[in-house]
Design a protein around this motif. Structure first.
Motif, mmCIF file in Angstrom:
data_model
loop_
_atom_site.group_PDB
_atom_site.id
_atom_site.type_symbol
_atom_site.label_atom_id
_atom_site.label_comp_id
_atom_site.label_asym_id
_atom_site.label_seq_id
_atom_site.Cartn_x
_atom_site.Cartn_y
_atom_site.Cartn_z
ATOM 1 N N ALA A 28 -5.156 -7.439 -14.087
ATOM 2 C CA ALA A 28 -4.539 -8.038 -12.903
ATOM 3 C C ALA A 28 -3.284 -7.242 -12.568
ATOM 4 C CB ALA A 28 -4.191 -9.502 -13.154
ATOM 5 N N VAL A 29 -3.025 -7.067 -11.278
ATOM 6 C CA VAL A 29 -1.914 -6.220 -10.854
ATOM 7 C C VAL A 29 -1.045 -6.933 -9.825
ATOM 8 C CG1 VAL A 29 -1.220 -3.996 -9.902
ATOM 9 C CG2 VAL A 29 -3.359 -4.173 -11.202
ATOM 10 N N ILE A 30 0.259 -6.973 -10.105
ATOM 11 C CA ILE A 30 1.247 -7.419 -9.122
ATOM 12 C C ILE A 30 1.728 -6.161 -8.418
ATOM 13 C CG2 ILE A 30 3.454 -8.597 -8.768
ATOM 14 C CD1 ILE A 30 2.954 -10.044 -11.454
ATOM 15 N N LEU A 71 -10.928 -6.632 -11.585
ATOM 16 C CA LEU A 71 -9.605 -6.243 -11.106
ATOM 17 C C LEU A 71 -9.119 -7.324 -10.150
ATOM 18 C CD1 LEU A 71 -7.313 -4.070 -10.847
ATOM 19 C CD2 LEU A 71 -8.575 -3.197 -8.860
ATOM 20 N N THR A 72 -7.969 -7.898 -10.436
ATOM 21 C CA THR A 72 -7.379 -8.911 -9.557
ATOM 22 C C THR A 72 -6.044 -8.397 -9.054
ATOM 23 O OG1 THR A 72 -8.454 -10.722 -10.751
ATOM 24 C CG2 THR A 72 -6.544 -11.286 -9.409
ATOM 25 N N ILE A 73 -5.857 -8.403 -7.740
ATOM 26 C CA ILE A 73 -4.626 -7.875 -7.155
ATOM 27 C C ILE A 73 -3.912 -8.969 -6.364
ATOM 28 C CG2 ILE A 73 -5.446 -5.490 -7.084
ATOM 29 C CD1 ILE A 73 -6.101 -5.861 -4.127
ATOM 30 N N PHE A 74 -2.585 -8.949 -6.468
ATOM 31 C CA PHE A 74 -1.730 -9.941 -5.808
ATOM 32 C C PHE A 74 -1.294 -9.371 -4.465
ATOM 33 C CE2 PHE A 74 1.933 -13.085 -7.021
ATOM 34 C CZ PHE A 74 1.413 -14.005 -6.121
ATOM 35 N N ALA A 75 -1.943 -9.834 -3.395
ATOM 36 C CA ALA A 75 -1.707 -9.259 -2.072
ATOM 37 C C ALA A 75 -0.636 -9.996 -1.281
ATOM 38 C CB ALA A 75 -3.015 -9.232 -1.273
ATOM 39 N N THR A 146 -10.918 -9.172 -7.098
ATOM 40 C CA THR A 146 -10.413 -10.455 -6.612
ATOM 41 C C THR A 146 -9.069 -10.221 -5.944
ATOM 42 O OG1 THR A 146 -11.536 -11.632 -8.397
ATOM 43 C CG2 THR A 146 -9.772 -12.800 -7.251
ATOM 44 N N ILE A 147 -8.942 -10.682 -4.704
ATOM 45 C CA ILE A 147 -7.727 -10.493 -3.923
ATOM 46 C C ILE A 147 -7.023 -11.840 -3.775
ATOM 47 C CG2 ILE A 147 -6.771 -9.720 -1.712
ATOM 48 C CD1 ILE A 147 -9.306 -7.966 -1.400
ATOM 49 N N ALA A 148 -5.818 -11.930 -4.314
ATOM 50 C CA ALA A 148 -5.031 -13.169 -4.230
ATOM 51 C C ALA A 148 -4.248 -13.157 -2.927
ATOM 52 C CB ALA A 148 -4.098 -13.277 -5.428
ATOM 53 N N LEU A 149 -4.641 -14.020 -2.005
ATOM 54 C CA LEU A 149 -4.072 -14.026 -0.654
ATOM 55 C C LEU A 149 -3.605 -15.435 -0.303
ATOM 56 C CD1 LEU A 149 -3.542 -12.371 1.897
ATOM 57 C CD2 LEU A 149 -5.920 -12.738 2.564
ATOM 58 N N ASN A 150 -2.322 -15.568 0.007
ATOM 59 C CA ASN A 150 -1.650 -16.870 0.101
ATOM 60 C C ASN A 150 -1.900 -17.628 -1.199
ATOM 61 O OD1 ASN A 150 0.017 -18.818 1.274
ATOM 62 N ND2 ASN A 150 -1.731 -19.970 2.049
ATOM 63 N N TYR A 151 -1.564 -16.954 -2.283
ATOM 64 C CA TYR A 151 -1.792 -17.480 -3.625
ATOM 65 C C TYR A 151 -0.470 -17.716 -4.349
ATOM 66 C CZ TYR A 151 -2.953 -17.721 -8.548
ATOM 67 O OH TYR A 151 -3.044 -18.129 -9.848
ATOM 68 N N LEU A 192 -14.182 -16.364 -13.266
ATOM 69 C CA LEU A 192 -13.669 -15.105 -13.796
ATOM 70 C C LEU A 192 -13.161 -15.273 -15.225
ATOM 71 C CD1 LEU A 192 -11.476 -14.026 -10.726
ATOM 72 C CD2 LEU A 192 -13.815 -13.276 -11.245
ATOM 73 N N PRO A 193 -13.251 -14.214 -16.035
ATOM 74 C CA PRO A 193 -12.590 -14.252 -17.343
ATOM 75 C C PRO A 193 -11.091 -14.156 -17.155
ATOM 76 C CG PRO A 193 -13.461 -12.060 -16.941
ATOM 77 C CD PRO A 193 -13.940 -12.915 -15.797
ATOM 78 N N ASP A 194 -10.334 -14.617 -18.119
ATOM 79 C CA ASP A 194 -8.880 -14.496 -18.051
ATOM 80 C C ASP A 194 -8.483 -13.020 -18.111
ATOM 81 O OD1 ASP A 194 -8.564 -17.231 -17.969
ATOM 82 O OD2 ASP A 194 -8.186 -17.429 -20.127
ATOM 83 N N PRO A 195 -7.370 -12.644 -17.465
ATOM 84 C CA PRO A 195 -6.945 -11.240 -17.521
ATOM 85 C C PRO A 195 -6.493 -10.841 -18.918
ATOM 86 C CG PRO A 195 -5.265 -12.577 -16.449
ATOM 87 C CD PRO A 195 -6.458 -13.467 -16.643
#
Length: 254
Positions: A28-30, A71-75, A146-151, A192-195
């Motif tokens: 996961a990426v900030i 891959l989960t990204i904080f958008a 996975t794109i985190a949007l308004n998250y 999803l699995p945990d990061p």
């Protein structure tokens, strides 16, 4: 909004390999530092956000060679609405442009895309594009993006708790059976699995309300690189470094 129901993959923490050089399955990426990157070049903040969006493709492409399946990204966070109207409006247009431009390439590359977060405040056109991208990539399995949007992590837990409470009230769920395995089934990330690894760029050492529940046992890397400068090589170095970690998950070696 919860993504379409699927059988949940086994979590990466279920059978941890300790110190065997295994890389992270889920990263996961900030993605921080776009605005500063632009300002250092005498450009408006949105210039940096556009540069950051282009960087996403390179990191997605770097996942398979490094053994990364998820891959989960904080958008865009629930707190980002506090930014200027110009920046927020520009970001929303950027998201629409990115989805429109990248949809076919992501589908053809075998990438499955999901969005997490509360869609209530998003405009209908953006929601339509998000839904369509999830649909056309739903059969892919090479990389799960996975794109985190308004998250926001707290918002996610609050929404999950509300749904859980509704199921208890309606008799669908026995409150005596609720344990730490129950709530994750109501989270946005329940398929999803945990990061395994969370990376934050730009030199800031905080998690900013990102994946609060899911990252309880994640490894963290806080790096100075601004997101638009973050390369596939650096991504590979961080995933390789993860493989040297002794992951005990509260236990000890005997």
């Amino acid at each position: 909004m919860v993504v379409a129901a699927l059988e949940k993959p086994g979590t990466s923490n279920a059978s941890p390999e300790q110190g065997d050089g295994t890389g992270p399955r889920h990263v996961a990426v900030i993605m921080d530092g776009n605005g500063r990157w632009a300002q250092m070049r005498g450009r408006p903040r949105l210039f940096g956000h556009h540069a950051g969006a282009r960087r996403v493709r390179e990191i997605v492409e770097a996942c398979p060679p490094n053994g990364v399946k998820y891959l989960t990204i904080f958008a865009f966070s629930t707190e980002n609405w506090k930014r200027t109207q110009v920046e927020v409006s520009g970001l929303m247009k950027l998201f629409q442009r990115y989805i429109t431009k990248e949809a076919r390439a992501l589908a053809d590359a075998g990438v499955r895309v999901r969005f997490i977060g509360d869609r209530v405040r998003l405009n209908n056109k953006l929601i339509e594009l998000m839904d369509n991208l999830e649909l056309i990539t739903s059969g892919n399995d090479k990389v799960h993006l996975t794109i985190a949007l308004n998250y926001g992590g707290r918002d996610e837990v609050a929404r999950a708790t509300k749904r859980l409470a509704q199921d208890v009230a309606s008799g669908k769920l026995d409150p005596e059976t609720v344990d730490e395995e129950t709530l994750p089934k109501y989270l946005d990330t329940y398929v999803l699995p945990d990061p395994d690894l969370v990376i934050r760029t730009s030199g800031e050492a905080r998690i900013s309300n990102f994946l609060l529940w899911q990252s309880a046992y994640s490894e963290y890397e806080f790096i100075d690189t601004l997101w638009p400068d973050f390369t596939a090589q650096e991504f590979g170095e961080l995933t390789a470094k993860y493989g040297t970690k002794d992951r005990r998950f509260g236990g000890v070696k005997v």
